[in-house]
Scaffold this active site. Structure first.
Site, PDB file in Angstrom:
ATOM      1  N   ARG A  33     -13.229  -9.248  -9.910  1.00 18.99           N
ATOM      2  CA  ARG A  33     -12.134  -9.430  -9.660  1.00 18.99           C
ATOM      3  C   ARG A  33     -11.562 -10.807  -9.254  1.00 18.99           C
ATOM      4  O   ARG A  33     -12.365 -11.366  -8.614  1.00 18.99           O
ATOM      5  CB  ARG A  33     -11.689  -8.127  -8.569  1.00 18.99           C
ATOM      6  CG  ARG A  33     -11.665  -6.749  -8.769  1.00 18.99           C
ATOM      7  CD  ARG A  33     -11.375  -6.185  -7.366  1.00 18.99           C
ATOM      8  NE  ARG A  33      -9.795  -6.074  -7.323  1.00 18.99           N
ATOM      9  CZ  ARG A  33      -9.438  -5.134  -7.899  1.00 18.99           C
ATOM     10  NH1 ARG A  33      -9.813  -4.119  -8.575  1.00 18.99           N
ATOM     11  NH2 ARG A  33      -8.019  -4.829  -7.710  1.00 18.99           N
TER      12      ARG A  33
ATOM     13  N   LYS B 107      -2.076  -3.428  -5.236  1.00 21.23           N
ATOM     14  CA  LYS B 107      -0.525  -2.829  -5.528  1.00 21.23           C
ATOM     15  C   LYS B 107      -0.380  -2.160  -4.176  1.00 21.23           C
ATOM     16  O   LYS B 107       0.810  -2.212  -3.778  1.00 21.23           O
ATOM     17  CB  LYS B 107      -0.544  -2.206  -6.678  1.00 21.23           C
ATOM     18  CG  LYS B 107      -0.522  -2.839  -8.188  1.00 21.23           C
ATOM     19  CD  LYS B 107      -0.266  -1.952  -9.271  1.00 21.23           C
ATOM     20  CE  LYS B 107      -1.101  -1.937 -10.258  1.00 21.23           C
ATOM     21  NZ  LYS B 107      -1.595  -0.922 -10.790  1.00 21.23           N
TER      22      LYS B 107
ATOM     23  N   GLU C  21      -1.854   0.588 -14.663  1.00 24.23           N
ATOM     24  CA  GLU C  21      -1.473   1.862 -14.176  1.00 24.23           C
ATOM     25  C   GLU C  21       0.085   1.551 -13.697  1.00 24.23           C
ATOM     26  O   GLU C  21       0.314   0.642 -12.702  1.00 24.23           O
ATOM     27  CB  GLU C  21      -2.286   2.570 -12.991  1.00 24.23           C
ATOM     28  CG  GLU C  21      -1.688   3.910 -12.505  1.00 24.23           C
ATOM     29  CD  GLU C  21      -2.508   4.448 -11.271  1.00 24.23           C
ATOM     30  OE1 GLU C  21      -3.354   3.932 -10.953  1.00 24.23           O
ATOM     31  OE2 GLU C  21      -1.938   5.324 -11.007  1.00 24.23           O
TER      32      GLU C  21
HETATM   33  P1  ATP Z   1      -4.450  -2.421  -7.687  1.00 25.04           P
HETATM   34  O1  ATP Z   1      -5.734  -2.048  -6.763  1.00 25.04           O
HETATM   35  O2  ATP Z   1      -3.747  -3.518  -7.260  1.00 25.04           O
HETATM   36  O3  ATP Z   1      -3.628  -1.273  -7.924  1.00 25.04           O
HETATM   37  P2  ATP Z   1      -5.851  -1.602 -10.137  1.00 25.04           P
HETATM   38  O4  ATP Z   1      -7.200  -2.126 -10.549  1.00 25.04           O
HETATM   39  O5  ATP Z   1      -5.796  -0.432  -9.556  1.00 25.04           O
HETATM   40  O6  ATP Z   1      -5.231  -2.835  -8.947  1.00 25.04           O
HETATM   41  P3  ATP Z   1      -4.702  -1.475 -12.474  1.00 25.04           P
HETATM   42  O7  ATP Z   1      -3.272  -1.331 -12.771  1.00 25.04           O
HETATM   43  O8  ATP Z   1      -5.542  -0.369 -12.939  1.00 25.04           O
HETATM   44  O9  ATP Z   1      -4.635  -1.776 -11.167  1.00 25.04           O
HETATM   45  O10 ATP Z   1      -5.258  -2.539 -13.516  1.00 25.04           O
HETATM   46  C1  ATP Z   1      -4.893  -3.088 -14.648  1.00 25.04           C
HETATM   47  C2  ATP Z   1      -6.140  -4.078 -14.895  1.00 25.04           C
HETATM   48  O11 ATP Z   1      -5.986  -5.221 -14.340  1.00 25.04           O
HETATM   49  C3  ATP Z   1      -7.446  -3.409 -15.036  1.00 25.04           C
HETATM   50  O12 ATP Z   1      -8.201  -3.497 -16.076  1.00 25.04           O
HETATM   51  C4  ATP Z   1      -7.947  -4.087 -13.796  1.00 25.04           C
HETATM   52  O13 ATP Z   1      -9.418  -4.042 -13.893  1.00 25.04           O
HETATM   53  C5  ATP Z   1      -7.359  -5.358 -13.734  1.00 25.04           C
HETATM   54  N1  ATP Z   1      -7.142  -6.010 -12.503  1.00 25.04           N
HETATM   55  C6  ATP Z   1      -6.692  -5.415 -11.450  1.00 25.04           C
HETATM   56  N2  ATP Z   1      -6.665  -6.158 -10.264  1.00 25.04           N
HETATM   57  C7  ATP Z   1      -7.476  -7.417 -10.739  1.00 25.04           C
HETATM   58  C8  ATP Z   1      -8.063  -8.610 -10.251  1.00 25.04           C
HETATM   59  N3  ATP Z   1      -7.762  -8.787  -8.710  1.00 25.04           N
HETATM   60  N4  ATP Z   1      -8.893  -9.326 -10.717  1.00 25.04           N
HETATM   61  C9  ATP Z   1      -8.788  -9.200 -12.152  1.00 25.04           C
HETATM   62  N5  ATP Z   1      -8.619  -7.989 -12.738  1.00 25.04           N
HETATM   63  C10 ATP Z   1      -7.944  -7.068 -12.002  1.00 25.04           C
HETATM   64 MG    MG Z   2      -5.306   1.286  -9.487  1.00 23.74          MG
END
Ligand code: ATP
Ligand code: MG
Length: 557
Positions: A260, A270, A34
């Site tokens: 994760r 983020k 995102e």
């Molecule tokens: P954040 O909470 O940091 O915004 P998110 O999962 O909401 O993380 P996205 O932009 O939706 O962020 O993530 C893109 C991809 O990266 C998704 O498939 C998510 O599952 C993966 N991802 C995010 N954080 C991690 C992590 N700590 N370890 C492994 N994969 C991750």
């Molecule tokens: Mg997110």
């Protein structure tokens, strides 16, 4: 372990089984960030996994921006994410994709669900919706608007789309089961009214699909074979499957979850990283202390080292915390092999070599790398006045101190053995200069009198060097788990995470005209020239990592 003998992770096992049985013929994955912040080390793991699987099985991986929430998204994040994926060494298939590319199709499928009697416009407000939803232990209740006729729903939804209602006035929900044990299945929301313009679609829409409604359908349109996400989406999977089963979608993707990546002394969210930026705890998303990909890059981590770290962390379904020392180990190993050497004196102390002619300058030579070919050899001007580090001289010391001491000898790296005679002090008693002598004919040789030097120290010519600033970084948090027990990570910020040393002197042979050039400054660590354009007036090096892992030692005592 060689690539061939490495055991398969659970996703590779699933893929190999799918290929063997013919269920899947082409592996198609996607990385779906995102665009609401910069990518961090956790995303790197997801990138390495998704793009890595595509490479390994001759498939392809899409970069898809999951841009369903324009309120928090920005084109700046889109651009930084593209750059980060490429920097890690990956190329997406065809052009970049956006979930917003599918907004028309998603809208039509929402209309389809309404026509099938499987979606309705609900006028409950947020609080009421929550109350009707029930709890984990208590079934929910049907919304009073659930029995609206198909025709009424079609009308209301078209009015929602036309902008006839205010934000929060109503939402489109699926008709599934308000007493389903999985809360995600209790009439989830498909569309909300948001009167905001979108970085890709402008003002075309004032209703936006939910993540759950959009994600699987995007996967289907792109014919994703294995839709890989993190474990928190496990309980969304039945809903993911429900949409695929209930819509006339072009393909039937499956979702698989892995745990994760969590790293100690680090935050991987983020939203929280944004807080560090917004509250100016750090100097932007690419501050070298940030666990963002752009921060790691500016700090001098290499794509190879980050990829290696992600591979070492493994792909499992069990949550765990990886030691940040593992990441530091991978970069140290990579840089030791691949970056040239140079000498840089961080805290200069002048040494006058009293038996060396005043007007003489000798050109000494040093290899670019101690054990690899292909590095430009260095030329080191040597004269009567040199600079050594203040920490490398003592008037008197015990045997353990193998540096310069009055009456003792030390070797200058790539140069002569010298012997110290006197320390010259200012009125306050601070040592301002050391007088010493070279031992003749000792460049690359031991002295003929048999009195060897115990240690080796680095130096630069006092007349011929380049001034620079050095930035030394420490961990951003003082606690291994900055949020342990619900703690606020802002309360354990390390006040000494950045140390700036000005007036450092580096040897002339370095290539200062190249941004992001990396060196091992001998005896000091690995450094990278800072990449910020605003620093054109001065030369700045960021320390990537020290030579050895001294952190655990210092912090235990
Ligand atoms: P954040 O909470 O940091 O915004 P998110 O999962 O909401 O993380 P996205 O932009 O939706 O962020 O993530 C893109 C991809 O990266 C998704 O498939 C998510 O599952 C993966 N991802 C995010 N954080 C991690 C992590 N700590 N370890 C492994 N994969 C991750
Ligand atoms: Mg997110």
């Amino acid at each position: 372990m060689s690539e061939i003998n490495k055991p398969l992770n659970f996703i590779e096992k699933i893929i190999e089984e799918d290929l063997k049985t013919g269920k899947i013929t082409k592996i198609q994955t996607r990385f779906p960030p995102e665009p609401n912040g910069y990518l961090h080390i956790g995303h790197a793991k997801s990138i390495v996994l998704n793009f890595g699987l595509a490479q390994k099985y001759q498939g392809q991986c899409n970069l898809r921006f999951d841009d369903t929430n324009p309120v928090k998204e920005d084109i700046e994040f889109v651009e930084s994410i593209k750059k980060d994926v490429q920097w890690l060494g990956f190329e997406w298939q065809d052009e970049v994709k956006y979930t917003s590319d599918y907004f028309d199709q998603l809208h039509d499928w929402a209309v389809y669900l309404i026509e099938q009697g499987k979606a309705y416009v609900c006028d409950l407000n947020q609080d009421e919706t929550r109350k009707y939803r029930g709890t984990l232990t208590q079934a929910g209740q049907n919304s009073p608007y659930r029995s609206r006729s198909i025709e009424e729903n079609l009308n209301l939804f078209s009015q929602m789309r036309a902008g006839d209602f205010d934000e929060g006035h109503c939402a489109l929900r699926a008709i599934i089961d308000m007493s389903h044990p999985n809360m995600q299945m209790r009439d989830p929301i498909l569309y909300r009214i948001k009167k905001v313009s979108h970085h890709q679609t402008g003002d075309k829409w004032c209703i936006y699909p939910s993540y759950d409604y959009a994600h699987g359908q995007g996967d289907s349109i792109e014919r994703i074979s294995h839709s890989i996400c993190t474990l928190e989406f496990e309980e969304h999977r039945p809903l993911y499957d429900w949409f695929i089963e209930n819509l006339p979608v072009p393909s039937t993707p499956h979702q698989y979850e892995f745990s994760r990546l969590n790293v100690n002394y680090t935050i991987t969210s983020k939203r929280k990283l944004k807080q560090l930026v917004d509250e100016k705890v750090v100097d932007g998303w690419d501050d070298p202390r940030m666990p963002t990909i752009s921060g790691l890059r500016r700090r001098g981590f290499t794509p190879q080292s980050v990829r290696k770290f992600c591979e070492l962390a493994g792909v499992t379904r069990t949550d765990g915390v990886v030691d940040v020392a593992t990441l530091e180990f991978t970069v140290r190993e990579d840089l030791n092999e691949n970056v040239p050497r140079a000498m840089c004196v961080l805290n200069p102390l002048k040494v006058i070599l009293t038996n060396y002619p005043e007007d003489k300058v000798e050109i000494l030579h040093a290899p670019g790398h101690p054990f690899k070919d292909g590095f430009t050899p260095r030329v080191l001007p040597f004269g009567r006045e040199i600079l050594i580090d203040q920490a490398d001289f003592r008037e008197a010391a015990n045997k353990k101190y193998k540096r310069l001491v009055i009456g003792k000898r030390v070797r200058l790296r790539n140069a002569y053995i010298i012997e110290a005679d006197a320390a010259i002090k200012d009125a306050d008693g601070n040592i301002i200069e050391v007088h010493a002598r070279i031992i003749e004919d000792t460049v690359g040789k031991n002295p003929t009198d048999g009195i060897k030097a115990k240690g080796v120290i680095h130096w630069v010519s006092a007349a011929d060097n380049i001034d620079c600033e050095i930035r030394i970084y420490d961990r951003l948090f003082t606690q291994a788990e900055p949020e342990a027990g619900g703690a606020d990570f802002m309360q354990c910020i390390n006040p000494d995470s950045l140390k700036i040393i000005k007036g450092c002197k580096v040897e002339k042979a370095i290539a200062i005209d190249q941004r992001e050039v990396q060196y091992q400054f001998e005896r000091e660590g690995y450094f990278i020239q800072d990449s910020q354009d605003s620093h054109t007036d001065k030369l700045i090096f960021n320390q990537t990592i020290s030579l050895r892992d001294t952190w655990a030692k210092i912090n235990k005592s």
